[in-house]
Design an enzyme around this catalytic site. Sequence first.
Site, PDB file in Angstrom:
ATOM      1  N   GLU A 141      32.697  41.906  61.772  1.00 27.08           N
ATOM      2  CA  GLU A 141      31.513  41.196  62.268  1.00 27.08           C
ATOM      3  C   GLU A 141      31.314  41.567  63.850  1.00 27.08           C
ATOM      4  O   GLU A 141      29.900  41.862  64.018  1.00 27.08           O
ATOM      5  CB  GLU A 141      31.463  39.768  61.973  1.00 27.08           C
ATOM      6  CG  GLU A 141      31.537  39.718  60.536  1.00 27.08           C
ATOM      7  CD  GLU A 141      31.601  38.476  59.939  1.00 27.08           C
ATOM      8  OE1 GLU A 141      32.754  37.702  60.177  1.00 27.08           O
ATOM      9  OE2 GLU A 141      30.831  37.663  59.206  1.00 27.08           O
ATOM     10  N   GLU A 175      37.493  37.489  53.759  1.00 25.76           N
ATOM     11  CA  GLU A 175      37.205  35.997  53.723  1.00 25.76           C
ATOM     12  C   GLU A 175      37.379  35.634  52.364  1.00 25.76           C
ATOM     13  O   GLU A 175      37.851  34.329  52.257  1.00 25.76           O
ATOM     14  CB  GLU A 175      35.735  35.831  54.264  1.00 25.76           C
ATOM     15  CG  GLU A 175      35.693  35.885  55.750  1.00 25.76           C
ATOM     16  CD  GLU A 175      35.610  37.435  56.288  1.00 25.76           C
ATOM     17  OE1 GLU A 175      35.506  38.139  55.306  1.00 25.76           O
ATOM     18  OE2 GLU A 175      35.001  37.457  57.430  1.00 25.76           O
ATOM     19  N   GLY A 216      36.074  38.538  61.019  1.00 26.42           N
ATOM     20  CA  GLY A 216      34.977  38.311  62.191  1.00 26.42           C
ATOM     21  C   GLY A 216      35.342  39.713  63.212  1.00 26.42           C
ATOM     22  O   GLY A 216      34.553  39.868  64.092  1.00 26.42           O
ATOM     23  N   ALA A 231      38.602  35.786  62.904  1.00 24.27           N
ATOM     24  CA  ALA A 231      38.633  34.448  63.378  1.00 24.27           C
ATOM     25  C   ALA A 231      40.311  34.054  63.240  1.00 24.27           C
ATOM     26  O   ALA A 231      40.860  34.351  62.507  1.00 24.27           O
ATOM     27  CB  ALA A 231      37.787  33.537  62.595  1.00 24.27           C
TER      28      ALA A 231
HETATM   29  N1  DAK Z   1      44.389  34.503  63.138  1.00 21.75           N
HETATM   30  C1  DAK Z   1      45.570  34.106  63.625  1.00 21.75           C
HETATM   31  N2  DAK Z   1      46.669  34.515  63.980  1.00 21.75           N
HETATM   32  C2  DAK Z   1      46.638  36.051  63.596  1.00 21.75           C
HETATM   33  C3  DAK Z   1      45.423  36.537  62.818  1.00 21.75           C
HETATM   34  C4  DAK Z   1      44.544  35.839  62.595  1.00 21.75           C
HETATM   35  N3  DAK Z   1      43.385  36.173  61.974  1.00 21.75           N
HETATM   36  N4  DAK Z   1      45.937  38.070  62.437  1.00 21.75           N
HETATM   37  C5  DAK Z   1      47.118  38.050  63.037  1.00 21.75           C
HETATM   38  N5  DAK Z   1      47.479  36.924  63.392  1.00 21.75           N
HETATM   39  C6  DAK Z   1      48.825  36.754  64.285  1.00 21.75           C
HETATM   40  C7  DAK Z   1      49.843  36.898  63.209  1.00 21.75           C
HETATM   41  O1  DAK Z   1      49.998  35.531  62.752  1.00 21.75           O
HETATM   42  C8  DAK Z   1      51.031  37.146  64.141  1.00 21.75           C
HETATM   43  O2  DAK Z   1      51.495  35.792  64.748  1.00 21.75           O
HETATM   44  P1  DAK Z   1      53.081  35.430  64.910  1.00 21.75           P
HETATM   45  O3  DAK Z   1      53.616  35.226  63.524  1.00 21.75           O
HETATM   46  O4  DAK Z   1      53.738  36.634  65.776  1.00 21.75           O
HETATM   47  O5  DAK Z   1      52.992  34.266  65.880  1.00 21.75           O
HETATM   48  C9  DAK Z   1      50.624  38.008  64.880  1.00 21.75           C
HETATM   49  O6  DAK Z   1      49.394  37.666  64.973  1.00 21.75           O
HETATM   50  C10 DAK Z   1      51.095  39.477  64.602  1.00 21.75           C
HETATM   51  O7  DAK Z   1      50.450  39.592  63.257  1.00 21.75           O
HETATM   52  P2  DAK Z   1      51.495  39.924  61.812  1.00 21.75           P
HETATM   53  O8  DAK Z   1      53.061  39.948  62.258  1.00 21.75           O
HETATM   54  O9  DAK Z   1      50.743  39.396  60.669  1.00 21.75           O
HETATM   55  O10 DAK Z   1      51.249  41.760  62.009  1.00 21.75           O
HETATM   56  P3  DAK Z   1      51.296  42.924  60.942  1.00 21.75           P
HETATM   57  O11 DAK Z   1      51.200  44.302  61.568  1.00 21.75           O
HETATM   58  O12 DAK Z   1      52.327  42.544  59.868  1.00 21.75           O
HETATM   59  O13 DAK Z   1      49.753  42.604  59.954  1.00 21.75           O
HETATM   60  C11 DAK Z   1      47.287  42.127  59.955  1.00 21.75           C
HETATM   61  C12 DAK Z   1      48.577  42.670  60.780  1.00 21.75           C
HETATM   62  C13 DAK Z   1      46.265  41.923  60.778  1.00 21.75           C
HETATM   63  C14 DAK Z   1      47.107  43.075  58.716  1.00 21.75           C
HETATM   64  C15 DAK Z   1      47.915  40.605  59.421  1.00 21.75           C
HETATM   65  O14 DAK Z   1      47.911  39.965  60.915  1.00 21.75           O
HETATM   66  C16 DAK Z   1      46.488  39.917  58.796  1.00 21.75           C
HETATM   67  O15 DAK Z   1      46.172  40.256  57.675  1.00 21.75           O
HETATM   68  N6  DAK Z   1      45.855  39.057  59.483  1.00 21.75           N
HETATM   69  C17 DAK Z   1      44.681  38.271  59.083  1.00 21.75           C
HETATM   70  C18 DAK Z   1      43.532  39.203  58.908  1.00 21.75           C
HETATM   71  C19 DAK Z   1      42.633  38.173  58.136  1.00 21.75           C
HETATM   72  O16 DAK Z   1      42.568  37.846  57.105  1.00 21.75           O
HETATM   73  N7  DAK Z   1      41.371  38.237  59.114  1.00 21.75           N
HETATM   74  C20 DAK Z   1      40.242  37.552  58.598  1.00 21.75           C
HETATM   75  C21 DAK Z   1      40.144  36.180  59.273  1.00 21.75           C
HETATM   76  S1  DAK Z   1      38.835  35.197  58.252  1.00 21.75           S
HETATM   77  C22 DAK Z   1      32.991  31.262  60.160  1.00 21.75           C
HETATM   78  C23 DAK Z   1      32.543  32.549  60.914  1.00 21.75           C
HETATM   79  C24 DAK Z   1      33.695  33.337  61.068  1.00 21.75           C
HETATM   80  C25 DAK Z   1      34.519  33.530  60.100  1.00 21.75           C
HETATM   81  C26 DAK Z   1      34.825  32.141  59.258  1.00 21.75           C
HETATM   82  C27 DAK Z   1      34.041  31.370  59.359  1.00 21.75           C
HETATM   83  N8  DAK Z   1      31.819  30.311  60.107  1.00 21.75           N
HETATM   84  C28 DAK Z   1      30.411  30.852  60.712  1.00 21.75           C
HETATM   85  C29 DAK Z   1      31.840  29.232  58.880  1.00 21.75           C
HETATM   86  C30 DAK Z   1      35.475  34.421  59.966  1.00 21.75           C
HETATM   87  C31 DAK Z   1      36.501  34.512  59.222  1.00 21.75           C
HETATM   88  C32 DAK Z   1      37.574  35.400  59.439  1.00 21.75           C
HETATM   89  O17 DAK Z   1      37.697  36.219  60.146  1.00 21.75           O
END
Ligand code: DAK
Length: 261
Positions: free
Chosen positions: A115, A135, A112, A67
């Site tokens: 998922e 998460e 997500g 997400a």
């Molecule tokens: N959201 C927003 N932007 C993201 C992102 C994300 N999940 N993942 C990557 N980006 C963006 C980065 O911020 C960066 O943007 P700029 O700085 O260029 O503007 C760009 O994509 C490139 O990413 P990186 O520079 O970080 O690239 P790297 O190769 O260094 O790293 C990475 C890639 C995928 C390992 C890293 O970006 C990362 O860790 N991203 C976050 C992954 C993460 O934690 N995903 C889980 C999100 S939580 C719900 C339902 C669903 C959910 C929650 C609640 N309800 C029903 C209540 C779901 C939750 C989730 O999915």
Amino acid sequence: MTKYNTLLLEVDKKIGILTINRPKSMNALNSELLTELEQIVEEIETNKDIDVLILTGAGEKAFVAGADIKEMAEKTAIEGQTFSKLGNTVFKIISNLRQPVIAAINGYALGGGLELALAADIRIGSENAVFGQPEVGLGIIPGFGATQRLSRAIGLAKAKELILTARHINAKEAADIGLLNQVVEAEKLIDKAKEMANHMLSNAPLAVQYAKKVIDEGYDMPLNQALTLEENTFGLLFATEDQKEGMQAFIDQRDAQFKNK
Ligand code: DAK
């Protein structure tokens, strides 16, 4: 078909390829994308030109990195609830699509993103794919189905390990624990997904769709009830032209010409 800002859909020979298209944000799922995804999957359900759907991400780095954290961080409680409801609605539509869905996972499938892959029927990953449920490290729990669908896919112990540690795993480990059906070289990912889709397409479409439905619906039923569902659906398929054609083709020793009727 409607134009989308965050999605691409190609349709060819009964295969739809739906690409999540926000590569600059690692294809993260924001509200606009989820709203468009809901609309497009509803169109796909009734699209007679699509009998198998392949889901993939744009670019070479990510399938979907979860997400959109930047958008989520700003939300009020009520906006968070709306976002959650939207996500759950879309993922349910995907997992209940009449067509088989193959996730072709071309990089990060986190939160997500994993998922979304779990809402598909089959998962094929490229060698560079990375999986995880991060998460709990963000102070939340999975919200688009992983607390339920991950354990159904890989068993309780492994699902708990992945969710509670939030660690990333690579494609090989994902295949070893049964999360992936296949791991392939990145360049061959879409071809392999199409190959699997074409195997499915060589069969009677209604039989494939009902088999998917009975497997999914029966999974949560007591065994005897699920077997009754199987018996009834088995019987129902004898009302199709394709059952007559499939069996006659066997008797005539020729290839069946299915009509999806
Ligand atoms: N959201 C927003 N932007 C993201 C992102 C994300 N999940 N993942 C990557 N980006 C963006 C980065 O911020 C960066 O943007 P700029 O700085 O260029 O503007 C760009 O994509 C490139 O990413 P990186 O520079 O970080 O690239 P790297 O190769 O260094 O790293 C990475 C890639 C995928 C390992 C890293 O970006 C990362 O860790 N991203 C976050 C992954 C993460 O934690 N995903 C889980 C999100 S939580 C719900 C339902 C669903 C959910 C929650 C609640 N309800 C029903 C209540 C779901 C939750 C989730 O999915």
